[in-house]
Write an enzyme that holds these catalytic residues in place. Structure first.
Site: not given
Length: 462
Positions: A102, A132, A207
């Site tokens: 993402h 992901d 992230s």
């Protein structure tokens, strides 16, 4: 219960034979120890990932008959640049970086910034939305610092960990905590859920950063925050390093996609009621509810009603954990599957391979004056069904919609990707070639039957 002893033996197999002794601080001096040497050891391998993408803004007049006639149905949309910031971890000295999908999804330009401020262009080697993860390759003839991949199966609840990220504009951040749970699922939508849970604060820009153990090894890629306000005051999750290893290996072998093993079976969670009905001592494992004929599951001897309790001697807590375990074994390998049924335990050998394309997909764009115009269709097979993330209990033959162009007749009648076209004007639709021939006949009315999420839908058009 006759099966209690065998079950105990199976579960005993999951205890790591060479688990390291853990100790708690024994003195004031030990309580004042610092993580600084560990951070210095790994910080150069944690990078910032800066992704830039072009986004087209739709005109507010789109859909207005007057303006569409004035502009010939070509509304003056505008494009603008958007950027996303995240972190990544260098796992290969040649510039191989792992991050979250993402972070880079839809990006046309991706840059990687090192902890010392140097910036490099990078390219996407492999990405996968469902788990992901993404692998990048830094452009540049430089030997980079790396973070070694650890064994995430050796992680225990209570282990000390550091969450390290490098969000651009903020600089490197380090937070500490412990592993608070393992095998967490239902964290977010995706192919399967199997996460390391930690109370170390994971900020939004972190992230793709690393979850690191006290040996300076990467045990997970930080991926999600679970809190009411979306801040770092909640529970953090990381994708285990053993899945990252499999993903990186697939990228290094030049694979264009990340394939999961095709099992050909449907699994349900074992609830307390199901466990009681099956005579199990607790609600744990993956209940086999359906097995496809000719599938690897059938060839291995898997049957509906059996409960999968372990893979290669490691306990399976839920269906997501089963998917994780089989994926980390990898395509081309075999897995020893422990199942229990009728109080008896049995070990099966399951061959792992990618989903087959039993029928050539023959993908076609339907055009012309018909309700299907603007839809892309393909012949359905286990391979196509896997790519479209369709349930394995659905039919694996027929014609499926893979894409619907915006504003097309197909979009206006409500066709969606993953719709299976069953009949057209009472005649069965068996192949994309058959469908294309049918719509070219241009009948005076259209009677369409599709299957969506296991339910039949019938529509009529003139």
């Amino acid at each position: 219960m006759l099966f209690a002893a065998p079950l105990f033996v199976a579960l005993a197999l999951v205890t790591p034979a060479a688990a390291e002794e853990r100790t708690v601080p024994q003195s004031r001096t030990e309580m004042q120890l610092s993580f600084a040497p560990l951070v210095k050891k790994v910080e150069n391998a944690v990078v910032n990932v800066y992704a830039e993408r072009s986004v087209e803004r739709r005109s507010i007049f789109e859909g207005d008959p007057f303006f569409e006639e004035f502009f010939g149905q070509r509304m003056p949309n505008r494009s603008e640049k958007q950027s996303s910031l995240g972190s990544g971890v260098i796992v290969g000295a040649n510039g191989i970086v792992v991050t979250n999908n993402h972070v880079i999804e839809g990006a046309s330009d991706i840059k990687v910034a090192l902890a010392d401020g140097r910036e490099f262009e990078s390219t996407v080697v492999l990405k996968d939305e469902r788990i992901d993860l993404a692998v990048l390759k830094i452009k540049g003839d430089v030997k980079f610092s790396t973070l070694p991949l650890g064994d995430s199966d050796a992680v225990q609840v209570g282990d000390l960990v550091l969450a390290i990220g490098n969000p651009f504009g903020v600089g490197q951040t380090v937070t500490s905590g412990i592993v608070s749970a393992l095998a967490r699922n239902q964290v977010r939508s995706g192919d399967f859920g199997f996460f390391i849970q930690t109370d170390a604060a994971i900020n939004p820009g972190n992230s793709g950063g690393g979850l690191v153990n006290m040996n300076g090894e990467l045990i997970g890629i930080n991926t999600a925050i679970f809190s009411r306000g979306g801040g770092s005051n909640g529970v953090g999750f990381a994708i285990p390093a053993n899945l990252v290893k499999t993903f990186v290996a697939s990228a290094e072998h030049g694979n264009a996609t990340f394939d999961r093993p095709f099992i050909g079976a449907t699994f349900d969670a074992v609830t307390s009621e199901v466990a009681e009905a099956l005579g199990l001592d607790r609600a744990r494992g993956a209940l086999i509810s359906r097995v496809q004929a000719g599938s690897p599951a059938e060839k291995a001897g898997m049957k509906p009603g059996q409960v999968v309790t372990a893979v290669n001697g490691i306990a399976v807590e839920h269906p997501d954990a089963l998917g994780y375990r089989l994926t980390t074994v990898g395509i081309g390998g075999t897995a020893k599957i422990t199942v229990i049924a009728n109080g008896k335990q049995e070990e099966l050998t399951l061959a792992l391979d990618r989903a087959p394309e039993t029928t050539p997909r023959d993908e076609r764009l339907i055009e012309g004056r018909n309700p299907f115009s603007g839809a892309v269709v393909a012949n359905l097979s286990p391979r196509v069904a896997d790519e479209l993330r369709m349930p394995t209990n659905q039919t694996t033959s027929g014609v499926v919609v893979t894409q619907v162009n915006r504003g097309s007749p197909a979009a206006r009648i409500g066709l969606q990707p993953r719709d299976i076209v069953i009949e057209l004007n009472g005649a069965p639709v068996t192949t994309t070639e058959t469908l294309e021939a049918m719509v070219n006949e241009n009948p005076s009315f259209w009677r369409v039957e599709i299957e969506r999420d296991g339910q039949r839908i019938r529509q009529f058009f003139r």
